[in-house]
Design a protein around this motif. Structure first.
Motif, mmCIF file in Angstrom:
data_model
loop_
_atom_site.group_PDB
_atom_site.id
_atom_site.type_symbol
_atom_site.label_atom_id
_atom_site.label_comp_id
_atom_site.label_asym_id
_atom_site.label_seq_id
_atom_site.Cartn_x
_atom_site.Cartn_y
_atom_site.Cartn_z
ATOM 1 N N TRP A 251 19.423 22.173 -34.616
ATOM 2 C CA TRP A 251 20.409 22.361 -33.547
ATOM 3 C C TRP A 251 19.951 23.376 -32.510
ATOM 4 O O TRP A 251 20.776 23.914 -31.765
ATOM 5 C CB TRP A 251 21.738 22.815 -34.141
ATOM 6 C CG TRP A 251 22.340 21.836 -35.085
ATOM 7 C CD1 TRP A 251 22.278 21.846 -36.448
ATOM 8 C CD2 TRP A 251 23.074 20.665 -34.740
ATOM 9 N NE1 TRP A 251 22.935 20.765 -36.972
ATOM 10 C CE2 TRP A 251 23.448 20.021 -35.943
ATOM 11 C CE3 TRP A 251 23.476 20.079 -33.520
ATOM 12 C CZ2 TRP A 251 24.165 18.846 -35.976
ATOM 13 C CZ3 TRP A 251 24.208 18.911 -33.543
ATOM 14 C CH2 TRP A 251 24.553 18.303 -34.756
ATOM 15 N N ASN A 257 26.233 19.898 -27.922
ATOM 16 C CA ASN A 257 26.147 18.700 -28.737
ATOM 17 C C ASN A 257 26.756 18.935 -30.118
ATOM 18 O O ASN A 257 27.405 18.047 -30.676
ATOM 19 C CB ASN A 257 24.699 18.243 -28.869
ATOM 20 C CG ASN A 257 24.565 16.944 -29.638
ATOM 21 O OD1 ASN A 257 24.121 16.935 -30.774
ATOM 22 N ND2 ASN A 257 24.975 15.848 -29.016
ATOM 23 N N SER A 260 30.605 18.718 -29.992
ATOM 24 C CA SER A 260 31.041 17.332 -29.793
ATOM 25 C C SER A 260 30.813 16.503 -31.059
ATOM 26 O O SER A 260 31.637 15.653 -31.412
ATOM 27 C CB SER A 260 30.315 16.704 -28.594
ATOM 28 O OG SER A 260 28.924 16.584 -28.821
ATOM 29 N N GLN A 261 29.705 16.765 -31.750
ATOM 30 C CA GLN A 261 29.441 16.062 -33.013
ATOM 31 C C GLN A 261 30.527 16.396 -34.043
ATOM 32 O O GLN A 261 30.958 15.532 -34.810
ATOM 33 C CB GLN A 261 28.073 16.469 -33.552
ATOM 34 C CG GLN A 261 26.905 15.968 -32.729
ATOM 35 C CD GLN A 261 26.247 14.741 -33.315
ATOM 36 O OE1 GLN A 261 26.509 14.349 -34.446
ATOM 37 N NE2 GLN A 261 25.386 14.113 -32.527
ATOM 38 N N TRP A 265 31.926 12.771 -31.781
ATOM 39 C CA TRP A 265 31.136 12.140 -30.720
ATOM 40 C C TRP A 265 29.650 12.295 -31.004
ATOM 41 O O TRP A 265 29.230 13.252 -31.643
ATOM 42 C CB TRP A 265 31.446 12.768 -29.364
ATOM 43 C CG TRP A 265 32.868 12.642 -28.919
ATOM 44 C CD1 TRP A 265 33.817 13.629 -28.890
ATOM 45 C CD2 TRP A 265 33.510 11.465 -28.425
ATOM 46 N NE1 TRP A 265 35.011 13.137 -28.416
ATOM 47 C CE2 TRP A 265 34.852 11.817 -28.120
ATOM 48 C CE3 TRP A 265 33.101 10.152 -28.218
ATOM 49 C CZ2 TRP A 265 35.763 10.887 -27.619
ATOM 50 C CZ3 TRP A 265 34.009 9.229 -27.716
ATOM 51 C CH2 TRP A 265 35.327 9.598 -27.421
ATOM 52 N N GLY A 266 28.867 11.386 -30.453
ATOM 53 C CA GLY A 266 27.423 11.510 -30.568
ATOM 54 C C GLY A 266 26.832 12.375 -29.489
ATOM 55 O O GLY A 266 25.748 12.931 -29.644
ATOM 56 N N SER A 267 27.525 12.511 -28.355
ATOM 57 C CA SER A 267 27.072 13.358 -27.254
ATOM 58 C C SER A 267 28.287 13.907 -26.542
ATOM 59 O O SER A 267 29.367 13.307 -26.571
ATOM 60 C CB SER A 267 26.203 12.566 -26.268
ATOM 61 O OG SER A 267 26.949 11.533 -25.655
ATOM 62 N N THR A 362 29.166 10.468 -34.205
ATOM 63 C CA THR A 362 28.600 11.674 -34.802
ATOM 64 C C THR A 362 27.653 11.362 -35.952
ATOM 65 O O THR A 362 27.742 10.298 -36.591
ATOM 66 C CB THR A 362 29.722 12.593 -35.319
ATOM 67 O OG1 THR A 362 29.146 13.807 -35.827
ATOM 68 C CG2 THR A 362 30.513 11.917 -36.420
ATOM 69 N N THR A 363 26.767 12.306 -36.213
ATOM 70 C CA THR A 363 25.888 12.211 -37.371
ATOM 71 C C THR A 363 26.276 13.222 -38.444
ATOM 72 O O THR A 363 25.592 13.322 -39.454
ATOM 73 C CB THR A 363 24.419 12.479 -36.939
ATOM 74 O OG1 THR A 363 24.337 13.787 -36.380
ATOM 75 C CG2 THR A 363 23.971 11.443 -35.925
#
Length: 364
Positions: A251, A257, A260-261, A265-267, A362-363
């Protein structure tokens, strides 16, 4: 137990927080966020002797960060302002900016108008008082037509303010009273925080307040995080996700990011934390200088660099943040580790967890 920051001296030279590639729904060319964050200011011309209303002109914008100094005295009042009231505050601020006055002048003027008229251009008031500042024609401020022109009324206020010795450093109530001669001289002080928020919003996308350099509570009075914005995850889920990511790596300089993750969200949809902050300020979702965020809020910081920093507030004065405990590592730390630790970042305020133009999944 409080977690102590350390071992990140190399990061202090530049804390950049760029998101991943924007992905689905993102701004690939960046134009949308540039338009959203471009400061809106207007040059202001004084009304002439024929009382012709001046025509606003665009003033040169600036990308430099501007400090809006605040020093509230006593209890502060919170209020919800209509679009018209916010527009009037922006006019008062624009007059100060065009005259080359510092943001402090605008804070004093806006706070005065909050007390005198609730930022409403009144056609009447006590005796012959009119306008935003309730100025009286009988006392030589101008005609009714002039004093109900917010541009003229603001200019007259500043004409008197700048003649007050030491106005820049006087407590707000004393500076305002020197201009207004009110029967309630202490009434202006309670509006300083609110005035600072509106001035910071109107001054431009890079304005920030000085209301806090850290945190002053143990989190016991944290408000409940009931947010109006919608995300794939609610605040409680985001807090769990952020906590579960503690200790994970990868990170480095990706604070925007990361938050948001955490929210699914992914971005983030914004090019940096500073851009993200500016967009939420203009959307009315930011609380500049407010030091009592609800759990799940996004906490933004000024790094002295163009990108800025954002962390996710977990409650109890603890935040989840990248890079604090090590380059690229997510850590759960006390808020003071951000403002008073190795980084010593200036707290800008908190926002609702909104991510304009966010995309992907998201991851974490």
């Amino acid at each position: 137990m409080r977690v102590v920051a350390g071992g990140v001296a190399a990061l202090c030279a530049g804390v950049f927080c760029l998101p991943l590639a924007l992905g689905a729904g993102g701004n690939d060319d960046g134009q949308d966020w540039q338009d959203a964050c471009r400061p809106t200011t207007y040059a202001v011309r004084m009304a002439n002797k024929t009382q012709t209303k001046p025509s606003p002109e665009p003033a040169p914008s600036t990308d430099a960060q501007v400090l809006v100094p605040l020093d509230p005295k006593g209890p502060q009042t919170r209020a919800t302002w209509t679009a018209t009231q916010v527009r009037n505050a922006a006019t008062v601020t624009s007059v100060a900016r065009t005259r080359g006055l510092p943001p402090r002048a605008a804070v004093i003027a806006v706070a005065t108008a909050m007390q005198e008229s609730s930022l409403t251009n009144l056609r009447g008031g006590d005796r012959d008082s009119v306008g935003l500042f309730q100025q009286r024609p009988s006392q030589g401020w101008g005609t009714v037509a002039q004093l109900t022109d917010p541009i003229y009324a603001s200019s007259k206020f500043y004409d008197t303010l700048v003649k007050v010795s030491g106005w820049q450093t006087k407590p707000l109530s004393r500076a305002a009273q020197s201009v207004q001669r009110s029967g309630l001289p202490g009434a202006y002080a309670k509006w300083e925080r609110e005035a600072g928020a509106l001035v910071a919003k109107a001054w431009g996308s890079h304005a920030y307040t000085s209301i806090s350099a850290g945190c002053d509570s143990d989190g016991s009075n944290d408000p409940v995080g009931h947010f109006t914005v919608k995300n794939p995850r609610v605040a409680t889920q985001a807090i769990v996700a952020a906590g579960g990511a503690s200790g994970s790596s990868g990170w480095y300089r990706r604070c925007d990011n990361f938050v948001s993750q955490a929210y699914g969200w992914g971005s983030s949809g914004s090019a940096s934390a500073n851009v993200h902050w500016s967009r939420l300020v203009h959307m009315g979702l930011a609380h500049p200088g407010d030091n009592n965020p609800p759990p799940g809020a996004l906490l933004f910081y000024d790094t002295g660099e163009s990108a800025g920093h954002v962390a996710l507030y977990l409650g109890g004065d603890m935040v989840a943040s990248n890079d604090i405990l090590g380059a690229g590592t997510i850590g759960i730390v006390h808020r003071e580790d951000v403002t008073d630790g190795t980084w010593r970042l200036r707290y800008r305020g908190w926002t609702e967890p909104a991510f304009p133009d966010a995309g992907g999944s998201t991851t974490i």
